[in-house]
Design an enzyme around this catalytic site. Structure first.
Site, PDB file in Angstrom:
ATOM      1  N   HIS A 120       0.837  -1.203   0.000  1.00  0.00           N
ATOM      2  CA  HIS A 120       0.000   0.000   0.000  1.00  0.00           C
ATOM      3  C   HIS A 120       0.871   1.251   0.000  1.00  0.00           C
ATOM      4  O   HIS A 120       1.688   1.437   0.894  1.00  0.00           O
ATOM      5  CB  HIS A 120      -0.913   0.026   1.235  1.00  0.00           C
ATOM      6  CG  HIS A 120      -2.095  -0.884   1.104  1.00  0.00           C
ATOM      7  ND1 HIS A 120      -3.248  -0.711   1.821  1.00  0.00           N
ATOM      8  CD2 HIS A 120      -2.304  -1.965   0.314  1.00  0.00           C
ATOM      9  CE1 HIS A 120      -4.125  -1.652   1.479  1.00  0.00           C
ATOM     10  NE2 HIS A 120      -3.563  -2.423   0.575  1.00  0.00           N
TER      11      HIS A 120
ATOM     12  N   TYR B 214      -9.357   5.595   7.175  1.00  0.00           N
ATOM     13  CA  TYR B 214      -9.519   6.012   8.577  1.00  0.00           C
ATOM     14  C   TYR B 214     -10.617   7.067   8.600  1.00  0.00           C
ATOM     15  O   TYR B 214     -10.547   8.035   7.844  1.00  0.00           O
ATOM     16  CB  TYR B 214      -8.219   6.620   9.114  1.00  0.00           C
ATOM     17  CG  TYR B 214      -7.121   5.607   9.358  1.00  0.00           C
ATOM     18  CD1 TYR B 214      -6.304   5.163   8.318  1.00  0.00           C
ATOM     19  CD2 TYR B 214      -6.897   5.089  10.631  1.00  0.00           C
ATOM     20  CE1 TYR B 214      -5.296   4.239   8.546  1.00  0.00           C
ATOM     21  CE2 TYR B 214      -5.886   4.157  10.867  1.00  0.00           C
ATOM     22  CZ  TYR B 214      -5.097   3.739   9.829  1.00  0.00           C
ATOM     23  OH  TYR B 214      -4.098   2.817  10.052  1.00  0.00           O
TER      24      TYR B 214
ATOM     25  N   PRO C 142      -4.166   1.197  18.713  1.00  0.00           N
ATOM     26  CA  PRO C 142      -3.899   0.661  17.374  1.00  0.00           C
ATOM     27  C   PRO C 142      -4.022   1.669  16.228  1.00  0.00           C
ATOM     28  O   PRO C 142      -3.707   1.335  15.083  1.00  0.00           O
ATOM     29  CB  PRO C 142      -4.936  -0.462  17.219  1.00  0.00           C
ATOM     30  CG  PRO C 142      -5.991  -0.181  18.215  1.00  0.00           C
ATOM     31  CD  PRO C 142      -5.358   0.584  19.330  1.00  0.00           C
TER      32      PRO C 142
ATOM     33  N   LYS D 238       1.103   0.586  15.020  1.00  0.00           N
ATOM     34  CA  LYS D 238       2.519   0.542  15.423  1.00  0.00           C
ATOM     35  C   LYS D 238       2.911  -0.610  16.344  1.00  0.00           C
ATOM     36  O   LYS D 238       4.106  -0.885  16.519  1.00  0.00           O
ATOM     37  CB  LYS D 238       2.890   1.869  16.122  1.00  0.00           C
ATOM     38  CG  LYS D 238       2.935   3.055  15.179  1.00  0.00           C
ATOM     39  CD  LYS D 238       4.183   3.033  14.313  1.00  0.00           C
ATOM     40  CE  LYS D 238       4.094   3.920  13.119  1.00  0.00           C
ATOM     41  NZ  LYS D 238       3.898   3.234  11.832  1.00  0.00           N
TER      42      LYS D 238
ATOM     43  N   TYR E 143       3.887   7.115   9.678  1.00  0.00           N
ATOM     44  CA  TYR E 143       3.040   5.957   9.360  1.00  0.00           C
ATOM     45  C   TYR E 143       3.865   4.841   8.711  1.00  0.00           C
ATOM     46  O   TYR E 143       3.691   3.665   9.045  1.00  0.00           O
ATOM     47  CB  TYR E 143       1.875   6.373   8.442  1.00  0.00           C
ATOM     48  CG  TYR E 143       0.796   5.323   8.378  1.00  0.00           C
ATOM     49  CD1 TYR E 143      -0.257   5.320   9.291  1.00  0.00           C
ATOM     50  CD2 TYR E 143       0.838   4.306   7.424  1.00  0.00           C
ATOM     51  CE1 TYR E 143      -1.234   4.333   9.264  1.00  0.00           C
ATOM     52  CE2 TYR E 143      -0.135   3.317   7.383  1.00  0.00           C
ATOM     53  CZ  TYR E 143      -1.164   3.342   8.299  1.00  0.00           C
ATOM     54  OH  TYR E 143      -2.139   2.361   8.268  1.00  0.00           O
TER      55      TYR E 143
HETATM   56  P1  RFL Z   1       1.720 -10.771  22.223  1.00  0.00           P
HETATM   57  O1  RFL Z   1       1.277 -10.915  20.817  1.00  0.00           O
HETATM   58  O2  RFL Z   1       0.725 -10.362  23.236  1.00  0.00           O
HETATM   59  O3  RFL Z   1       2.371 -12.152  22.653  1.00  0.00           O
HETATM   60  C1  RFL Z   1       2.732 -12.432  23.993  1.00  0.00           C
HETATM   61  C2  RFL Z   1       2.671 -13.927  24.194  1.00  0.00           C
HETATM   62  O4  RFL Z   1       3.082 -14.240  25.530  1.00  0.00           O
HETATM   63  C3  RFL Z   1       2.218 -15.231  26.082  1.00  0.00           C
HETATM   64  N1  RFL Z   1       2.245 -15.141  27.540  1.00  0.00           N
HETATM   65  C4  RFL Z   1       2.860 -16.029  28.340  1.00  0.00           C
HETATM   66  N2  RFL Z   1       3.563 -17.132  28.065  1.00  0.00           N
HETATM   67  C5  RFL Z   1       4.053 -17.827  29.111  1.00  0.00           C
HETATM   68  N3  RFL Z   1       3.864 -17.486  30.418  1.00  0.00           N
HETATM   69  C6  RFL Z   1       3.175 -16.377  30.739  1.00  0.00           C
HETATM   70  N4  RFL Z   1       2.996 -16.026  32.009  1.00  0.00           N
HETATM   71  C7  RFL Z   1       2.641 -15.594  29.674  1.00  0.00           C
HETATM   72  N5  RFL Z   1       1.906 -14.460  29.625  1.00  0.00           N
HETATM   73  C8  RFL Z   1       1.680 -14.201  28.337  1.00  0.00           C
HETATM   74  C9  RFL Z   1       0.864 -14.886  25.470  1.00  0.00           C
HETATM   75  O5  RFL Z   1      -0.026 -15.995  25.491  1.00  0.00           O
HETATM   76  C10 RFL Z   1       1.247 -14.474  24.053  1.00  0.00           C
HETATM   77  O6  RFL Z   1       1.223 -15.537  23.147  1.00  0.00           O
HETATM   78  O7  RFL Z   1       2.939  -9.744  22.337  1.00  0.00           O
HETATM   79  P2  RFL Z   1       4.146  -9.446  21.315  1.00  0.00           P
HETATM   80  O8  RFL Z   1       4.762 -10.714  20.817  1.00  0.00           O
HETATM   81  O9  RFL Z   1       4.997  -8.431  21.963  1.00  0.00           O
HETATM   82  O10 RFL Z   1       3.424  -8.802  20.019  1.00  0.00           O
HETATM   83  C11 RFL Z   1       2.799  -7.540  20.089  1.00  0.00           C
HETATM   84  C12 RFL Z   1       1.656  -7.466  19.098  1.00  0.00           C
HETATM   85  O11 RFL Z   1       0.825  -8.600  19.268  1.00  0.00           O
HETATM   86  C13 RFL Z   1       0.817  -6.179  19.265  1.00  0.00           C
HETATM   87  O12 RFL Z   1       1.652  -5.083  19.491  1.00  0.00           O
HETATM   88  C14 RFL Z   1      -0.044  -5.863  18.023  1.00  0.00           C
HETATM   89  O13 RFL Z   1      -1.025  -6.848  17.825  1.00  0.00           O
HETATM   90  C15 RFL Z   1      -0.751  -4.503  18.174  1.00  0.00           C
HETATM   91  N6  RFL Z   1      -1.665  -4.186  17.063  1.00  0.00           N
HETATM   92  C16 RFL Z   1      -1.173  -3.694  15.855  1.00  0.00           C
HETATM   93  N7  RFL Z   1       0.161  -3.557  15.655  1.00  0.00           N
HETATM   94  C17 RFL Z   1       0.648  -3.137  14.445  1.00  0.00           C
HETATM   95  O14 RFL Z   1       1.870  -3.020  14.292  1.00  0.00           O
HETATM   96  N8  RFL Z   1      -0.179  -2.853  13.374  1.00  0.00           N
HETATM   97  C18 RFL Z   1      -1.543  -2.974  13.486  1.00  0.00           C
HETATM   98  O15 RFL Z   1      -2.241  -2.763  12.488  1.00  0.00           O
HETATM   99  C19 RFL Z   1      -2.087  -3.374  14.772  1.00  0.00           C
HETATM  100  N9  RFL Z   1      -3.412  -3.515  14.932  1.00  0.00           N
HETATM  101  C20 RFL Z   1      -3.039  -4.357  17.224  1.00  0.00           C
HETATM  102  C21 RFL Z   1      -3.895  -3.998  16.130  1.00  0.00           C
HETATM  103  C22 RFL Z   1      -3.585  -4.861  18.400  1.00  0.00           C
HETATM  104  C23 RFL Z   1      -4.952  -5.010  18.521  1.00  0.00           C
HETATM  105  N10 RFL Z   1      -5.427  -5.574  19.747  1.00  0.00           N
HETATM  106  C24 RFL Z   1      -6.450  -6.517  19.844  1.00  0.00           C
HETATM  107  C25 RFL Z   1      -4.730  -5.313  20.984  1.00  0.00           C
HETATM  108  C26 RFL Z   1      -5.260  -4.150  16.238  1.00  0.00           C
HETATM  109  C27 RFL Z   1      -5.813  -4.618  17.433  1.00  0.00           C
HETATM  110  C28 RFL Z   1      -7.304  -4.708  17.505  1.00  0.00           C
HETATM  111  C1  PHB Z   2      -5.897  -3.936  10.994  1.00  0.00           C
HETATM  112  O1  PHB Z   2      -6.005  -4.238   9.795  1.00  0.00           O
HETATM  113  O2  PHB Z   2      -6.180  -4.737  11.897  1.00  0.00           O
HETATM  114  C2  PHB Z   2      -5.436  -2.575  11.360  1.00  0.00           C
HETATM  115  C3  PHB Z   2      -4.973  -1.726  10.362  1.00  0.00           C
HETATM  116  C4  PHB Z   2      -4.566  -0.433  10.692  1.00  0.00           C
HETATM  117  C5  PHB Z   2      -4.610  -0.019  11.999  1.00  0.00           C
HETATM  118  C6  PHB Z   2      -5.045  -0.870  13.000  1.00  0.00           C
HETATM  119  C7  PHB Z   2      -5.468  -2.164  12.673  1.00  0.00           C
HETATM  120  O3  PHB Z   2      -4.229   1.248  12.310  1.00  0.00           O
END
Ligand code: RFL
Ligand code: PHB
Length: 390
Positions: free
Chosen positions: A72, A201, A293, A297, A385
């Site tokens: 994109h 957005y 989110p 990032k 971004y």
């Molecule tokens: P995670 O993915 O939470 O993984 C941590 C892992 O540790 C395990 N754990 C344990 N294991 C053993 N013993 C324990 N006591 C433990 N406690 C926890 C967990 O089960 C899990 O498997 O963290 P990590 O690896 O640092 O990754 C971070 C990302 O997952 C997170 O930053 C992103 O998902 C955030 N995020 C987005 N990031 C982007 O860069 N671009 C996006 O478009 C974006 N969209 C989003 C998002 C996060 C969202 N939510 C639901 C929070 C959209 C959403 C809706």
């Molecule tokens: C997503 O596709 O889940 C998504 C994309 C952009 C964002 C957050 C989440 O800023």
């Protein structure tokens, strides 16, 4: 059992670090609380910066991402009824983002780890970390009904926001900074073609919305919702109707609706822990910081943390030098705070904050109007971004 680096958590941070270490010949064990299916079932991020893509390439897992990811070169922002394009590519001298779901990134990393033969323990219970202030850290856990001990040189706390590692640090050694937002995001995933070929957005008086995607046939939509809302309150029908109210007429005409595959509510939070290193324990990814989110990032910051941590560990095992490990916390935090600022700014710009009243709304409109009348302001948005340099 003994290893060089014990990694807690098999999310993107833990798996990426593990893969890089394994490729460098550095022994590591991953301990994960949940099953692989549970980890893959969490629908989260969708947008990768080029820096994160480069890390995945370096880890040897970039093939499917390059074949299936959607490049994109722009995003759209819809406000006051009109869509405005941010030409990310043009404004940043040719940089793009790649739309490729976190689920797919995680799956590719899990497959590579399985193929490498490195040890992962899923369903590890009661994980606890000890002795990281000295030279011989130990991780204790239960698995298959038995108690286990893992001796190591270093512990990488990649266990997310609710993990055990950050919570094991004495409170006097850590300082945290937090902002909790007064709303959440309700997300819906559906097997329908995206409403547009780029992300939209939306700033609307009924609340923020986001039209995203996972592929040409799979869409991801979000609505700003109340913190009191429950997923059960939101039938698919109600979701699509509310989304339609926040979109422009062309998008409403193009919107293809269908049954949800997944629906969930996520609270929005900004959070940073300082420092990220405690003796031989290092925090990386969501374990050390959370961004709302809006700026996409979170996953990208996890990748940059892993960049700095992996470089420090590789230098230690190759040359016995600790300069990279000593600099880890400061290097990572400088990039983290800039991404925190950007995510906070995008969140403030596009969401409804009832407590800010009509004056706050006028400020948002003035800022959007300024943004799209100033190449300098748009360039600042674009360069954040697509991702600041590592
Ligand atoms: P995670 O993915 O939470 O993984 C941590 C892992 O540790 C395990 N754990 C344990 N294991 C053993 N013993 C324990 N006591 C433990 N406690 C926890 C967990 O089960 C899990 O498997 O963290 P990590 O690896 O640092 O990754 C971070 C990302 O997952 C997170 O930053 C992103 O998902 C955030 N995020 C987005 N990031 C982007 O860069 N671009 C996006 O478009 C974006 N969209 C989003 C998002 C996060 C969202 N939510 C639901 C929070 C959209 C959403 C809706
Ligand atoms: C997503 O596709 O889940 C998504 C994309 C952009 C964002 C957050 C989440 O800023």
């Amino acid at each position: 059992m003994r290893t060089q680096v014990a990694i807690i958590g098999a999310g993107p941070s833990g798996l990426l670090l593990g893969q890089l270490l394994t490729r460098a010949g550095i022994a590591n064990v991953i301990l994960e609380r949940h099953t692989p299916e549970y980890v893959l079932g969490r629908i989260r991020a969708g947008v990768l910066e080029q820096g994160a893509v480069a890390m995945l390439d370096e880890a040897g897992v970039g093939a499917r991402l390059h074949a299936e990811g959607l490049v994109h070169g722009g995003i759209e922002i819809l406000w006051a009824g009109t869509r405005h394009r941010v030409d990310l590519n043009g404004l940043t001298g040719g940089k793009n983002v790649i739309v490729y779901g976190q689920t797919e990134v995680t799956k590719d990393l899990m497959d590579a780890r399985r193929a490498s033969g490195a040890t992962s323990v899923y369903e590890a219970e009661e994980v606890s970390v000890h002795g990281f202030d000295g030279t011989k850290p130990v991780v204790r856990y239960r698995h298959g009904g038995a108690a286990h001990e893992l001796e190591c040189d270093f512990i990488a706390g990649c266990d997310g926001f609710h993990g055990v590692c950050r919570q094991s640090v004495p409170t006097r050694a850590i300082r945290t900074y937090e902002r909790v937002y007064p709303f959440g995001w309700l997300g819906l995933l559906s097997e329908t073609p995206p409403v547009s070929h780029e992300l939209i957005y939306v700033s609307h008086e009924r609340g923020f919305a986001l039209c995203s995607m996972r592929s040409h046939t799979r869409s991801r939509y979000y609505l700003q919702c109340s913190l009191d809302d429950k997923v059960e309150d939101w039938s698919d029908e109600r979701f699509w109707e509310e989304l339609g109210k926040r979109l422009d007429a062309r998008a409403v005409a193009d919107l293809v609706t269908g049954p949800s595959i997944e629906k969930s509510i996520a609270p929005l939070r900004s959070f940073v822990a300082e420092p990220l290193r405690f003796g031989r324990l290092f925090l990386a990814g969501d374990a050390g910081h959370i961004v709302p989110p809006t700026g996409a990032k979170g996953l990208n910051l996890a990748a940059s943390d892993v960049r700095y941590l992996y470089d420090g560990l590789a230098e230690y095992y190759r040359k016995g030098a600790t300069a990279g490990l000593d600099a880890y916390s400061e290097r990572a935090l400088r990039r983290i705070w800039k991404a925190e600022r950007f995510s906070w700014w995008m969140t403030n710009l596009l969401h409804r904050f009832p407590e800010n009243g009509p004056f706050g709304e006028k400020m948002q409109l003035a800022e959007l109007d300024y943004l799209f009348s100033s190449k300098a302001a748009l360039t600042a948005l674009a360069e954040n971004y697509v991702g600041l340099p590592y």
